[in-house]
Design a protein around this motif. Structure first.
Motif, short mmCIF file in Angstrom:
data_model
loop_
_atom_site.label_atom_id
_atom_site.label_comp_id
_atom_site.label_asym_id
_atom_site.label_seq_id
_atom_site.Cartn_x
_atom_site.Cartn_y
_atom_site.Cartn_z
N TYR A 15 42.39 51.94 40.97
CA TYR A 15 43.90 51.57 41.66
C TYR A 15 43.16 50.79 42.85
O TYR A 15 42.38 51.46 43.70
CB TYR A 15 44.52 52.59 41.91
CG TYR A 15 45.20 53.14 40.81
CD1 TYR A 15 46.64 53.15 40.72
CD2 TYR A 15 44.94 53.79 39.71
CE1 TYR A 15 47.54 53.69 39.64
CE2 TYR A 15 45.58 54.26 38.66
CZ TYR A 15 46.88 54.06 38.65
OH TYR A 15 47.63 54.77 37.43
N ASP A 16 44.02 49.74 43.03
CA ASP A 16 43.55 48.92 44.48
C ASP A 16 44.84 49.32 45.66
O ASP A 16 45.71 50.44 45.25
CB ASP A 16 43.86 47.36 44.62
CG ASP A 16 45.26 46.97 43.77
OD1 ASP A 16 46.33 47.61 44.00
OD2 ASP A 16 45.23 46.11 43.24
N GLU A 49 48.69 49.21 44.35
CA GLU A 49 49.08 50.09 43.26
C GLU A 49 49.05 51.60 43.79
O GLU A 49 49.87 52.50 43.25
CB GLU A 49 47.94 50.05 42.12
CG GLU A 49 47.90 48.76 41.26
CD GLU A 49 46.66 48.35 40.50
OE1 GLU A 49 46.95 47.91 39.44
OE2 GLU A 49 45.71 48.90 40.66
N GLN A 69 52.04 52.38 45.68
CA GLN A 69 53.40 52.48 44.85
C GLN A 69 53.22 53.90 44.03
O GLN A 69 54.24 54.44 44.12
CB GLN A 69 53.07 51.47 43.48
CG GLN A 69 53.26 50.03 43.85
CD GLN A 69 53.17 49.08 42.76
OE1 GLN A 69 52.62 49.33 41.70
NE2 GLN A 69 53.51 47.80 42.82
N SER A 86 41.64 51.77 50.36
CA SER A 86 41.08 51.54 49.41
C SER A 86 39.53 50.97 49.57
O SER A 86 39.38 50.62 50.71
CB SER A 86 41.70 50.46 48.46
OG SER A 86 43.10 50.88 47.91
#
Length: 505
Positions: free
Chosen positions: A426-427, A430, A433, A466
Motif C-alpha cells: 500500500y502507498d 491507499e 484511505q 510510507s
C-alpha cells in the motif's frame, strides 16, 4: 555296461525333468514330480529284477502325499499295491495294510512339519510387523518431536498411517474438536477420493522409490494429491454435543470399528456419501481428558479388512499424536500470550517489531505503509468513566479496527491507547484511505459513555507514513514519520488523518 547306461539315462532324465519343473506352473510341477518318482521306481525294478519293488514303491506313496495330499496318497497306495501284485502274482492284503499305515504315518509327519513351518512363518510375520511398526513409530516420533508446526505435525501423523513404508492404510483423515464453538470439523486428510486415483498415486510413489521420511517431506511441499480430499473434508462440520459416533468415540476414549455404509449414524452417512467410505476405524485423539479430535482411517482402494491387529498397530501412533497435539497447542497458547495483547487480543508491540522487521526486508523494492492511531482525549474518558470502562472501550475499539483493515493480522496494540496497522503493498494514498475507513467506522459505532467525550463522541487521530517517502530507508524512521504525522493530526484539531507528505521532522 547295460546297467551303466540305464543308470546314466536315469540321472539324465531326472535332471531334465527337474529343470522343466522350474519352468512350469505349480500344477504341472506336481505332475512332473509324480511322473519322475514313478519312473525312478520302475527303473529301479528293472535294474534289480523287481526284487525290492515292494520297498521302493514307498517313494511313490510319499510323492503322492506331497503332491496331491490325501487323494494322491490313496491313489499311490493302490497303484503301488497293484504294481507289486503284477510282478509277484501275490495279492497280499497285509502288504496293502502296511502301505496304508505307512501313508498315515507319513501324513501325520508331513502335517506336523507343515504346522511347524506355519508357526515359524507366523512368528516371522509377527516379528517383521512388530519391527516395521517400531521403525515407523520411531521415525514418526522423531519427526513429531522435531516440529511444533501444526500443519507439519498433522501431515506426519497422516502420512505415517497411510504410506506403504508406514502402516499401509489407504486413507486417513483428522478432525478437530472445538468445545467452545460446539463443533467437530475436518482439518486435513491424505489419500485418494476413489480407488482409481489411489492406484495412480501408488504407481507414482513406487516409481520414485520414496521412503516414509521422503514422503512426509514431499507432502509438506506438494499437497496436490490430497487437494480434492482436503477441499471436501474441510467443509465438514459436526455439532460436538450431537448424538453421533464421533462424540461416542471421544467420550469412551477407545477406537471404534464401524461400517459406514450400513451404520445408522448421521456422521457415518456423511462419510459414506461424500468420501465413498465403507469400513473404517475412528481413533480418539485426547490427552489428560482433553479431547483434541479424531483420526479416521479406511481402505478405500484395496478394500482390505481392518483387523484387530491393524487397529492395535495404529494405537501407538494415535497416542503419540495426541501428546504431540497437546504440546503444540500449549506452545501456541504460550506464543499467543507472548505475542498478543491480553486485553484486546490484537498483536502486541513485540509482534509489531518482529513483523515490521520482516516486512521491511521483504518489501525492499515494494511499498510498505504504516498507520499510527491514537484515541483522542483518552485520559478524559478514564477520569470520567473509570479504568474498567476504559478497558471495555479498548476492547470494543480493537474489534472495530479488526473489521476495518484488509488483514486483521496486521493490526496491533502499540501501547496504552495507541494502535498501529501495517500495510504491505500500500502507498501513502491507499493507506490514508484505510485510515479513513477506520475513522468512519469508529464514528459510526456507539461506544458506551462516548457522548461524554469532548465533541459528544469518541474519535481517533491518524498518522500515515510510507517507505518510499522516507529520507532514510529504515524502520525506525518509518515509525518516527508516522508518529510525526499523528502529532500533526492532533495539532490540527484531532479526528482526522494526516500523511507524512509535507510534514517536517
Amino acid at each position: 555296461m547295460v546297467y551303466g547306461l540305464l543308470i546314466g539315462g536315469t540321472v539324465l532324465i531326472t535332471i531334465v525333468l527337474n529343470i522343466l519343473r522350474l519352468m512350469t506352473t505349480p500344477a504341472l510341477n506336481r505332475w512332473l514330480l509324480a511322473g519322475t518318482s514313478s519312473l525312478v521306481v520302475i527303473w529301479h525294478g528293472v535294474l534289480f529284477d523287481f526284487y525290492d519293488l515292494h520297498w521302493s514303491v514307498l517313494l511313490l506313496i510319499m510323492t503322492g502325499l506331497v503332491c496331491f495330499h490325501w487323494k494322491g496318497m490313496t491313489v499311490a497306495i493302490m497303484v503301488s499295491w497293484l504294481l507289486v501284485y503284477s510282478q509277484s502274482g501275490i495279492l497280499s492284503f497285509p502288504l496293502l495294510l502296511s502301505y496304508v499305515f505307512f501313508g498315515l504315518g507319513a501324513a501325520l509327519l508331513f502335517g506336523y512339519v507343515k504346522q511347524l513351518k506355519r508357526e515359524r512363518s507366523g512368528r516371522l510375520r509377527m516379528l517383521t510387523a512388530s519391527s516395521r511398526q517400531l521403525n515407523v513409530f520411531r521415525e514418526v516420533s522423531f519427526t513429531m518431536q522435531d516440529t511444533l508446526d501444526p500443519d507439519r505435525l498433522l501431515q506426519t501423523i497422516l502420512t505415517s498411517v497411510t504410506a506403504g513404508h508406514g502402516l499401509g492404510f489407504n486413507r486417513s483423515i483428522i478432525f478437530f474438536a472445538d468445545l467452545e464453538k460446539d463443533s467437530i470439523y475436518g482439518v486435513m486428510g491424505t489419500g485418494p477420493m476413489n480407488p482409481e486415483d489411489g492406484f495412480q498415486i501408488w504407481e507414482e510413489i513406487t516409481r520414485q522409490h520414496i521412503d516414509l521420511q521422503g514422503l512426509i517431506d514431499e507432502k509438506e511441499t506438494d499437497s496436490t494429491h490430497d487437494e480434492q480430499l482436503n477441499e471436501r473434508i474441510q467443509k465438514m462440520t459436526i455439532p460436538f454435543h450431537g448424538n453421533h459416533l464421533f462424540k461416542q468415540t471421544l467420550d469412551s476414549g477407545r477406537p471404534l470399528h464401524v461400517y459406514a455404509s450400513i451404520a445408522d449414524d448421521p456422521v457415518l452417512r456423511m462419510l459414506h456419501t461424500d468420501l465413498q467410505m465403507d469400513e473404517c476405524t475412528i481413533f480418539p485423539l485426547h490427552h489428560q481428558g482433553i479431547p483434541y479430535g479424531l483420526l479416521v482411517i479406511d481402505n478405500v482402494v484395496n478394500k482390505k479388512p481392518i483387523t484387530p491387529q491393524k487397529i492395535d498397530s495404529v494405537r501407538p501412533i494415535a497416542e503419540q499424536a495426541s501428546l504431540a497435539l497437546h504440546q503444540t497447542m500449549l506452545y501456541q497458547r504460550i506464543e499467543t500470550l507472548a505475542l498478543r495483547d491480553g486485553l484486546t487480543r490484537l498483536k502486541n508491540h513485540r509482534s509489531f517489531e518482529q513483523d515490521l522487521d520482516v516486512l521491511f526486508r521483504e518489501c525492499e523494492t515494494d511499498e510498505l505503509s504504516l498507520i499510527v492511531m491514537d484515541i483522542d482525549h483518552f485520559k478524559h474518558f478514564n477520569d470520567t468513566n473509570g479504568h474498567l470502562a476504559g478497558n471495555e472501550l479498548l476492547t470494543r475499539l480493537a474489534s472495530v479496527i479488526r473489521r476495518s483493515v484488509p488483514d486483521e493480522q496486521m493490526a496491533y496494540r502499540f501501547g496504552g491507547e495507541e494502535f498501529v496497522v501495517l500495510l504491505p503493498q500500500y502507498d501513502e494514498v491507499e493507506a490514508a484511505q484505510v485510515a479513513e475507513t477506520i475513522r468512519s467506522a469508529v464514528l459510526g459505532t456507539n461506544f458506551m459513555n462516548g457522548e461524554r467525550q469532548p465533541g459528544g463522541q469518541l474519535t481517533l487521530s491518524f498518522g500515515v507514513a510510507s517507505k518510499h517517502t522516507l529520507h532514510e530507508q529504515s524502520l525506525e524512521q518509518l515509525i518516527e514519520c508516522a508518529d510525526q504525522a499523528l502529532y500533526a493530526a492532533k495539532s490540527k484539531g484531532k479526528n482526522q488523518v494526516c500523511r507524512w507528505e509535507g510534514v517536517t521532522l
